[in-house]
Design an enzyme around this catalytic site. Structure first.
Site, PDB file in Angstrom:
ATOM      1  CE  LYS A  80      -0.828  -0.328   4.909  1.00 22.14           C
ATOM      2  NZ  LYS A  80      -0.100  -1.472   5.365  1.00 22.14           N
ATOM      3  CG  ASP A 118       2.093  -4.164 -12.499  1.00 22.80           C
ATOM      4  OD1 ASP A 118       2.096  -4.455 -11.331  1.00 22.80           O
ATOM      5  OD2 ASP A 118       1.116  -4.097 -13.316  1.00 22.80           O
ATOM      6  CG  ASP A 143      -2.093 -11.102  -9.373  1.00 22.48           C
ATOM      7  OD1 ASP A 143      -2.863 -11.923  -8.581  1.00 22.48           O
ATOM      8  OD2 ASP A 143      -2.191  -9.804  -9.167  1.00 22.48           O
ATOM      9  CD  GLU A 238      -8.579 -11.056  -6.602  1.00 22.64           C
ATOM     10  OE1 GLU A 238      -8.912 -11.362  -5.468  1.00 22.64           O
ATOM     11  OE2 GLU A 238      -7.735 -10.714  -7.115  1.00 22.64           O
TER      12      GLU A 238
HETATM   13  O1  F6P Z   1      -1.325  -8.990  -6.359  1.00 27.15           O
HETATM   14  C1  F6P Z   1      -1.596  -9.983  -5.463  1.00 27.15           C
HETATM   15  C2  F6P Z   1      -2.815 -10.284  -4.890  1.00 27.15           C
HETATM   16  O2  F6P Z   1      -2.768 -11.452  -4.024  1.00 27.15           O
HETATM   17  C3  F6P Z   1      -3.856 -10.157  -5.726  1.00 27.15           C
HETATM   18  O3  F6P Z   1      -4.126 -11.466  -6.459  1.00 27.15           O
HETATM   19  C4  F6P Z   1      -5.037  -9.856  -4.754  1.00 27.15           C
HETATM   20  O4  F6P Z   1      -6.126  -9.164  -5.443  1.00 27.15           O
HETATM   21  C5  F6P Z   1      -4.396  -8.670  -3.988  1.00 27.15           C
HETATM   22  O5  F6P Z   1      -3.104  -8.972  -4.132  1.00 27.15           O
HETATM   23  C6  F6P Z   1      -4.738  -8.923  -2.513  1.00 27.15           C
HETATM   24  O6  F6P Z   1      -4.191  -7.937  -1.599  1.00 27.15           O
HETATM   25  P1  F6P Z   1      -4.121  -8.004  -0.261  1.00 27.15           P
HETATM   26  O7  F6P Z   1      -3.085  -8.646   0.338  1.00 27.15           O
HETATM   27  O8  F6P Z   1      -3.699  -6.514   0.161  1.00 27.15           O
HETATM   28  O9  F6P Z   1      -5.325  -8.237   0.421  1.00 27.15           O
END
Ligand code: F6P
Length: 361
Positions: A80, A118, A143, A238
């Protein structure tokens, strides 16, 4: 020429995944073999924002027998915030790039190895350009959406976990004559759903890249039942949208938005349309944790050694990549500007169709 050992830094950035520790180990082993020192930066760039900076020297002894197998990242990470618009307690944002660059310079390192997807590699590249230091990228993302590499650290493990989930759902689906919906991760790209769906014998795979119709999914399931099989497996990524074209999101602490809910939406709609019992499993972060698969460990080893070799050879702004059974390296910019969705005409989609799997259209 200086007789001081070369010093390099390594960090993990973005969401964690299986195989990150194996990469760190590979970098430490290969850099140490050259007589270099390796500094692990804590929590991505956050360790360079804090004062004193948070960093950990990594030696061969630190990466002993267990690190290869260990999930997560011993360095910590964050997915984040953007250091160029860093959120401050009063709600404003501040550019922390210079603070990070000064923190990095204080270590006396000649280069940084950034393990990221990325978004992270784009940020690190901007920092490297501004701070004029060498950056080598190592691709990681469950991903598998980074360009110019066929695969990234963490993807294979995530697919294995999702495949195992289907292996476990199938017998319970069959015992109860149920339709099981499995929601898997993949922010914006459906690679996990497609690969695990094929490997795990799904009847339906729904991807953000292929528009679907619930009626077509229901018709496919009805046909399966008419043919005498009373259960079915649906995998949904998702990032698939509702029939109205809405992405289903959930809000988390601090206002973060993440995908969530499409599995339950599909489960409820299909229950009505097929007049059948559905159950929904949301696999979530199980796909990111745990031991890395053999392939992720192999990739981690090869990527780490190649990244150190690039620094030794005076290369910069390159990302290591996997192509045609070989480790190669590509400009970081090419990797981050060629986002890799599932190709709706690609061979895995054709494979799924060839197997009679319904892709919703
Ligand atoms: O980018 C990796 C990922 O696991 C995605 O597949 C998913 O949408 C997201 O991160 C989840 O993020 P967090 O760990 O912040 O819940």
């Amino acid at each position: 020429m200086s007789s001081e050992p070369k010093k390099i830094a390594i960090l993990t950035s973005g969401g964690d995944c299986a195989g990150l520790n194996a990469v760190i180990r590979s970098v430490v082993l290969s850099a140490s073999a050259l007589g270099w020192e390796v500094f692990g930066l804590k929590d991505g760039t956050q360790g360079l924002i804090d004062r004193p900076i948070r960093v950990r020297k990594l030696t061969v002894d630190d990466v002993g027998a267990t690190m290869l197998r260990q999930g997560g990242t011993v360095l910590g990470t964050t997915n984040k915030g953007n250091p160029f618009a860093y959120p401050m307690p009063d709600g404003t944002t501040k550019d922390m790039s210079q603070t990070i660059i000064e923190g990095f310079r204080s270590l006396g390192c000649e280069a940084m190895i950034g393990i990221g997807g990325d978004g992270s590699l784009a940020i690190l590249r901007r920092l490297a350009q501004q701070g004029q230091f060498t950056l080598i990228g190592i691709p990681k993302t469950i991903d598998n959406d980074l360009g110019k590499t066929e695969t990234s650290i963490g993807f294979d493990t995530a697919v294995s976990v999702a495949t195992e989930a289907l292996d476990r759902l199938q017998p319970t689906a069959a015992s109860h004559d149920r339709i099981m919906v499995l929601e898997v991760m993949g922010r914006d790209a459906g690679h996990i759903a497609l690969t695990a769906g094929i490997a795990g014998g799904a009847d339906v795979i729904l991807l953000p890249e292929i528009p679907y119709s619930l009626e077509k999914v229901a018709a496919h399931i009805k046909k399966i039942r008419e043919n005498g099989r009373n259960f079915a497996l649906i995998v949904v990524s998702e990032a698939v949208k509702t029939m109205n074209g809405e992405p289903l999101m959930k809000s988390f602490y601090g206002g973060q938005q993440r995908f969530g809910g499409i599995g339950h939406y599909i489960g409820a709609e299909i229950a009505e349309l097929c007049q059948a019992e559905t159950r929904v499993t949301v696999l979530g972060h199980v796909q990111r944790g745990g031991q890395p698969s053999a392939q992720d460990r192999m990739l981690a080893a090869a990527f780490g050694v190649h990244a150190v070799g690039l620094i030794r050879d005076g290369k910069e702004d390159r990302m290591v990549a996997w192509s045609n059974r070989e480790i190669i390296d590509v400009p970081i910019l090419d990797a981050i500007s060629n986002y890799q969705m599932v190709d709706p005409e690609g061979s895995l989609v054709k494979t799924a169709r060839g197997l009679g799997i319904c892709l919703g259209n």
